[in-house]
Motif scaffolding. Structure first.
Motif, mmCIF file in Angstrom:
data_model
loop_
_atom_site.group_PDB
_atom_site.id
_atom_site.type_symbol
_atom_site.label_atom_id
_atom_site.label_comp_id
_atom_site.label_asym_id
_atom_site.label_seq_id
_atom_site.Cartn_x
_atom_site.Cartn_y
_atom_site.Cartn_z
ATOM 1 N N ASP A 57 0.832 -1.204 0.000
ATOM 2 C CA ASP A 57 0.000 0.000 0.000
ATOM 3 C C ASP A 57 0.869 1.258 0.000
ATOM 4 O OD1 ASP A 57 -2.311 -1.478 0.000
ATOM 5 O OD2 ASP A 57 -2.698 -1.254 2.150
ATOM 6 N N HIS A 58 1.975 1.221 0.721
ATOM 7 C CA HIS A 58 2.873 2.382 0.760
ATOM 8 C C HIS A 58 3.454 2.654 -0.621
ATOM 9 C CE1 HIS A 58 5.690 5.323 2.231
ATOM 10 N NE2 HIS A 58 6.730 4.597 1.847
ATOM 11 N N LYS A 59 3.841 1.598 -1.315
ATOM 12 C CA LYS A 59 4.389 1.773 -2.656
ATOM 13 C C LYS A 59 3.364 2.370 -3.611
ATOM 14 C CE LYS A 59 7.038 -1.291 -4.557
ATOM 15 N NZ LYS A 59 7.559 -2.573 -5.103
ATOM 16 N N VAL A 60 2.127 1.899 -3.510
ATOM 17 C CA VAL A 60 1.080 2.330 -4.448
ATOM 18 C C VAL A 60 0.483 3.681 -4.047
ATOM 19 C CG1 VAL A 60 -1.198 1.782 -5.377
ATOM 20 C CG2 VAL A 60 0.505 -0.029 -5.108
ATOM 21 N N LEU A 61 0.184 3.832 -2.766
ATOM 22 C CA LEU A 61 -0.570 5.000 -2.315
ATOM 23 C C LEU A 61 0.305 6.211 -2.001
ATOM 24 C CD1 LEU A 61 -3.129 3.235 0.054
ATOM 25 C CD2 LEU A 61 -3.424 3.885 -2.345
ATOM 26 N N PHE A 62 1.565 5.970 -1.639
ATOM 27 C CA PHE A 62 2.419 7.115 -1.312
ATOM 28 C C PHE A 62 3.581 7.295 -2.283
ATOM 29 C CE2 PHE A 62 6.032 9.164 0.768
ATOM 30 C CZ PHE A 62 5.444 10.363 1.154
ATOM 31 N N ILE A 63 4.394 6.268 -2.445
ATOM 32 C CA ILE A 63 5.593 6.418 -3.273
ATOM 33 C C ILE A 63 5.233 6.747 -4.716
ATOM 34 C CG2 ILE A 63 7.580 5.202 -4.238
ATOM 35 C CD1 ILE A 63 7.874 3.727 -1.614
ATOM 36 N N HIS A 64 4.360 5.950 -5.315
ATOM 37 C CA HIS A 64 3.977 6.190 -6.709
ATOM 38 C C HIS A 64 3.340 7.569 -6.857
ATOM 39 C CE1 HIS A 64 1.538 5.923 -10.376
ATOM 40 N NE2 HIS A 64 2.426 5.042 -10.797
ATOM 41 N N ILE A 113 3.269 9.888 -18.166
ATOM 42 C CA ILE A 113 3.803 10.119 -16.830
ATOM 43 C C ILE A 113 3.655 8.889 -15.935
ATOM 44 C CG2 ILE A 113 3.524 11.455 -14.703
ATOM 45 C CD1 ILE A 113 2.888 13.881 -16.423
ATOM 46 N N ASP A 114 2.528 8.224 -16.026
ATOM 47 C CA ASP A 114 2.313 7.045 -15.189
ATOM 48 C C ASP A 114 3.293 5.931 -15.544
ATOM 49 O OD1 ASP A 114 0.553 5.779 -13.104
ATOM 50 O OD2 ASP A 114 0.272 4.328 -14.716
ATOM 51 N N VAL A 115 3.539 5.745 -16.827
ATOM 52 C CA VAL A 115 4.486 4.713 -17.273
ATOM 53 C C VAL A 115 5.890 5.034 -16.775
ATOM 54 C CG1 VAL A 115 5.637 3.722 -19.290
ATOM 55 C CG2 VAL A 115 3.156 3.987 -19.280
ATOM 56 N N ILE A 116 6.311 6.287 -16.915
ATOM 57 C CA ILE A 116 7.651 6.673 -16.480
ATOM 58 C C ILE A 116 7.795 6.561 -14.964
ATOM 59 C CG2 ILE A 116 9.265 8.616 -16.307
ATOM 60 C CD1 ILE A 116 9.208 7.242 -19.032
ATOM 61 N N THR A 117 6.742 6.906 -14.240
ATOM 62 C CA THR A 117 6.777 6.758 -12.783
ATOM 63 C C THR A 117 7.009 5.297 -12.411
ATOM 64 O OG1 THR A 117 5.257 8.618 -12.475
ATOM 65 C CG2 THR A 117 5.497 7.085 -10.641
ATOM 66 N N ARG A 118 6.267 4.405 -13.037
ATOM 67 C CA ARG A 118 6.444 2.978 -12.762
ATOM 68 C C ARG A 118 7.843 2.506 -13.158
ATOM 69 N NH1 ARG A 118 1.585 0.290 -11.803
ATOM 70 N NH2 ARG A 118 -0.249 1.605 -12.065
ATOM 71 N N PHE A 119 8.340 3.022 -14.272
ATOM 72 C CA PHE A 119 9.683 2.668 -14.723
ATOM 73 C C PHE A 119 10.727 3.096 -13.692
ATOM 74 C CE2 PHE A 119 13.583 4.171 -16.885
ATOM 75 C CZ PHE A 119 14.063 2.948 -17.331
ATOM 76 N N PHE A 120 10.593 4.311 -13.165
ATOM 77 C CA PHE A 120 11.533 4.789 -12.154
ATOM 78 C C PHE A 120 11.518 3.879 -10.927
ATOM 79 C CE2 PHE A 120 12.693 9.509 -12.854
ATOM 80 C CZ PHE A 120 12.946 9.264 -14.186
ATOM 81 N N LEU A 158 14.500 1.412 -9.424
ATOM 82 C CA LEU A 158 15.050 1.440 -8.073
ATOM 83 C C LEU A 158 15.068 0.049 -7.450
ATOM 84 C CD1 LEU A 158 13.470 4.696 -6.589
ATOM 85 C CD2 LEU A 158 15.729 4.389 -7.600
ATOM 86 N N THR A 159 14.052 -0.758 -7.766
ATOM 87 C CA THR A 159 14.014 -2.139 -7.274
ATOM 88 C C THR A 159 15.217 -2.917 -7.801
ATOM 89 O OG1 THR A 159 11.590 -2.115 -7.186
ATOM 90 C CG2 THR A 159 12.668 -4.265 -7.213
ATOM 91 N N ILE A 160 15.549 -2.699 -9.061
ATOM 92 C CA ILE A 160 16.706 -3.376 -9.664
ATOM 93 C C ILE A 160 18.009 -2.877 -9.049
ATOM 94 C CG2 ILE A 160 18.010 -3.688 -11.809
ATOM 95 C CD1 ILE A 160 15.314 -3.516 -13.295
ATOM 96 N N ILE A 161 18.124 -1.546 -8.893
ATOM 97 C CA ILE A 161 19.340 -0.959 -8.330
ATOM 98 C C ILE A 161 19.591 -1.477 -6.919
ATOM 99 C CG2 ILE A 161 20.414 1.198 -7.550
ATOM 100 C CD1 ILE A 161 18.928 2.594 -9.862
ATOM 101 N N SER A 162 18.514 -1.678 -6.151
ATOM 102 C CA SER A 162 18.665 -2.113 -4.758
ATOM 103 C C SER A 162 18.875 -3.615 -4.619
ATOM 104 C CB SER A 162 17.420 -1.708 -3.944
ATOM 105 O OG SER A 162 16.273 -2.405 -4.384
#
Length: 216
Positions: A114-121, A143-150, A154-158
């Protein structure tokens, strides 16, 4: 410090360092030099401590992001630090921890999702919308696609299997985030990014944890 907070802090430290699965209530009690009976007076089971662990990580992430947004007047530097804070959250909740949450701690995992969807995104998307309006970001992408891409980037980088910890330095992180941001900026935005790169004590060349950018 009250006993409940002391227990939560110790559990947080142990879960962060060793993962959730390997840490038992016995381990926590031993580290605290108190009985499990005392712990159970405040936390009914391990699940409740895991939820506290996730709540603390999420609250810290929200607090830092909101302070950043309140003090920032530049979409680019705001986006950089948003990505830094999100990446630090992902690093703290590494793939093994997230996997264990999903398999064994449904309520805590739900809070993280929920934090990822409701706040971070929502927060990153709002920044990109702001940057487009101010002419710092291009307006020719979804914009929504690029947000998800970002966020997936970050998931990959971490992920330490993709980027081993010994390569996960501040300099390497800065270069990766700079590449992400540079992909959406306009000519005016590129000038801003380059200006930050050339200022040793700000953004890409600084240790962002030592002195917040707004104090320069």
């Amino acid at each position: 410090m009250d006993t409940s907070k002391k227990i939560a802090n110790k559990a947080y430290a142990l879960f962060s360092r060793y993962g959730i699965r390997t840490i038992s209530m016995d381990d926590i009690a031993s580290e605290l030099r108190m009985s499990k009976k005392t712990i159970y007076q405040f936390y009914s089971n391990k699940d409740s401590l895991v939820e506290s662990f996730i709540d603390t990580a999420i609250d810290e992430n929200i607090f830092r992001c909101k302070i950043l947004i309140a003090k920032s007047d530049d979409a680019i530097i705001e986006l950089y630090f948003l990505l830094v804070y999100i990446l630090e959250l992902y690093n703290g909740l590494n793939p093994a921890i997230v996997y264990d949450l999903e398999k064994n701690h449904e309520l805590a995992y739900g809070k993280f999702k929920d934090h990822k969807v409701l706040f971070i995104h929502k927060t990153v998307k709002a920044n990109i919308e702001r940057g487009v309006k101010t002419g710092l970001y291009r307006n020719d992408f979804d914009i929504d696609v690029i947000t998800r891409f970002f966020l997936e980037s970050l998931t990959i980088i971490s992920n330490p299997t993709v980027f081993p910890l010994f390569n996960n330095t501040i300099k390497a992180t800065n270069e990766l985030l700079a590449c992400l941001i540079s992909g959406i900026v306009t000519t005016m935005g590129t000038d801003v990014v380059n200006a930050y790169k050339n200022q040793r004590d700000i953004m890409f060349l600084s240790n962002y944890e030592e002195v917040p950018f707004w104090d320069h």
